[in-house]
Design a protein around this motif. Structure first.
Motif, short mmCIF file in Angstrom:
data_model
loop_
_atom_site.label_atom_id
_atom_site.label_comp_id
_atom_site.label_asym_id
_atom_site.label_seq_id
_atom_site.Cartn_x
_atom_site.Cartn_y
_atom_site.Cartn_z
N SER A 55 43.30 47.04 18.33
CA SER A 55 44.41 47.01 17.51
C SER A 55 44.96 48.00 17.61
O SER A 55 46.05 48.50 17.09
CB SER A 55 43.46 46.81 16.22
N TYR A 56 44.28 49.29 18.34
CA TYR A 56 45.11 50.47 18.49
C TYR A 56 45.96 50.56 19.67
O TYR A 56 46.69 51.42 19.82
CB TYR A 56 44.14 51.70 18.53
N GLU A 57 45.84 49.52 20.69
CA GLU A 57 46.92 49.57 21.85
C GLU A 57 48.33 49.66 21.55
O GLU A 57 49.07 50.69 22.24
CB GLU A 57 46.55 48.35 22.76
N GLU A 58 48.84 48.91 20.53
CA GLU A 58 50.53 48.84 20.54
C GLU A 58 50.75 50.40 19.60
O GLU A 58 51.63 50.99 20.08
CB GLU A 58 50.87 47.94 19.56
N TRP A 59 49.74 50.85 18.95
CA TRP A 59 49.98 52.19 18.41
C TRP A 59 50.12 53.26 19.34
O TRP A 59 50.77 54.24 19.30
CB TRP A 59 48.84 52.31 17.34
N ALA A 60 49.04 53.27 20.18
CA ALA A 60 49.13 54.15 21.38
C ALA A 60 50.28 54.34 22.40
O ALA A 60 50.54 55.23 22.74
CB ALA A 60 47.83 54.20 22.15
N LYS A 61 51.18 53.17 22.53
CA LYS A 61 52.23 53.22 23.30
C LYS A 61 53.27 53.97 22.60
O LYS A 61 54.41 54.07 23.11
CB LYS A 61 52.72 51.95 23.53
N LYS A 62 53.28 54.36 20.99
CA LYS A 62 54.50 54.82 20.83
C LYS A 62 54.70 56.29 20.85
O LYS A 62 55.79 56.81 20.81
CB LYS A 62 54.38 54.58 19.07
N SER A 63 53.56 56.88 21.13
CA SER A 63 53.71 58.38 21.48
C SER A 63 52.56 59.04 22.33
O SER A 63 51.48 58.24 22.11
CB SER A 63 53.82 59.43 20.34
N GLU A 64 52.72 60.00 22.85
CA GLU A 64 51.70 60.71 23.87
C GLU A 64 50.45 61.29 22.73
O GLU A 64 49.36 60.87 23.29
CB GLU A 64 52.15 61.59 24.63
N VAL A 65 50.77 61.63 21.39
CA VAL A 65 49.94 62.05 20.66
C VAL A 65 48.95 60.92 20.48
O VAL A 65 47.63 60.96 20.25
CB VAL A 65 50.59 62.82 19.40
N ASN A 66 49.55 59.80 19.98
CA ASN A 66 48.81 58.64 19.79
C ASN A 66 47.75 58.16 20.78
O ASN A 66 46.72 57.65 20.75
CB ASN A 66 49.56 57.41 19.11
N TYR A 67 48.50 58.28 22.12
CA TYR A 67 47.55 57.86 23.37
C TYR A 67 46.41 58.77 23.40
O TYR A 67 45.42 58.14 23.68
CB TYR A 67 48.50 57.84 24.52
N THR A 68 46.62 60.04 23.34
CA THR A 68 45.62 60.98 23.58
C THR A 68 44.61 60.65 22.38
O THR A 68 43.38 60.83 22.75
CB THR A 68 46.12 62.27 23.68
N HIS A 69 44.88 60.30 21.25
CA HIS A 69 44.01 60.14 19.98
C HIS A 69 43.01 58.96 20.52
O HIS A 69 41.82 58.91 20.25
CB HIS A 69 44.62 59.90 18.82
N VAL A 70 43.50 57.86 21.01
CA VAL A 70 43.01 56.80 21.28
C VAL A 70 41.92 56.94 22.77
O VAL A 70 40.65 56.74 22.53
CB VAL A 70 43.90 55.61 21.81
N GLU A 71 42.41 57.81 23.51
CA GLU A 71 41.81 58.17 24.65
C GLU A 71 40.27 58.97 24.00
O GLU A 71 39.22 58.89 24.53
CB GLU A 71 42.52 58.77 25.53
#
Length: 174
Positions: A55-71
């Motif tokens: 569920s977080y995959e699309e959200w992570a694609k929106k910005s680098e901050v979101n991507y690092t949060h999911v990581e």
């Protein structure tokens, strides 16, 4: 090895914002179908984590901050499993796959877009908010953005110094 249900419930529901009603109903269903064992619980927690990460995959694609949060969420879950001495190879493979799908626009830090909200510069509040916005943009900016801002500051200082020199030269003449 005894797995703490409260630990994973807090991790998956509170920290990772999972749906608590769905989590509890699915947990009850899995326990009724497969019995109550530590292996079943571990498999359930891993599959619940994978569902939350989907569920977080699309959200992570929106910005680098979101991507690092999911990581970071992957790393937190892996650390929790390691603390309980559980095999984490499947989650680590998911993390490696997630990292391999990192959007290309995140691979360079030129994607920084400064915050440009409008505030009225004629009010004390507006000047304060504009100062804060400029500081935030500089601190969070890419190296190119910072270099550009430093270049503007340097030219402003050169012009100011030349103006002061001309003023004192004219004052000494007259």
């Amino acid at each position: 090895m005894k797995i703490s249900q409260a630990k994973y419930k807090e991790l998956l529901i509170n920290r990772f914002s999972g749906n608590s009603v769905q989590f509890h109903s699915e947990f009850e269903r899995v326990i009724k179908e497969h019995g109550y064992s530590e292996e079943i619980k571990i498999d359930f927690y891993k599959s619940a984590f994978k569902a939350i990460m989907k569920s977080y995959e699309e959200w992570a694609k929106k910005s680098e901050v979101n991507y690092t949060h999911v990581e970071d969420m992957y790393n937190i879950f892996i650390d929790a499993l390691i603390a309980d001495k559980v095999n984490t190879s499947d989650i680590e493979l998911d993390l490696a796959e997630f990292r391999s799908r990192k959007p290309t626009n995140f691979l360079n830090s030129d994607s920084f877009v400064p915050d440009t909200r409008y505030y009225n510069a004629n009010t004390k509040y507006g000047r304060k908010k504009l100062r804060e916005q400029a500081m935030r943009n500089y601190q969070n900016g890419s190296p190119q953005y910072r270099a550009e801002q430093d270049n503007i500051k340097a030219w402003a200082m050169v012009i100011l110094i030349i103006g002061v020199i001309i003023f004192y030269w004219l004052k000494s003449k007259f």
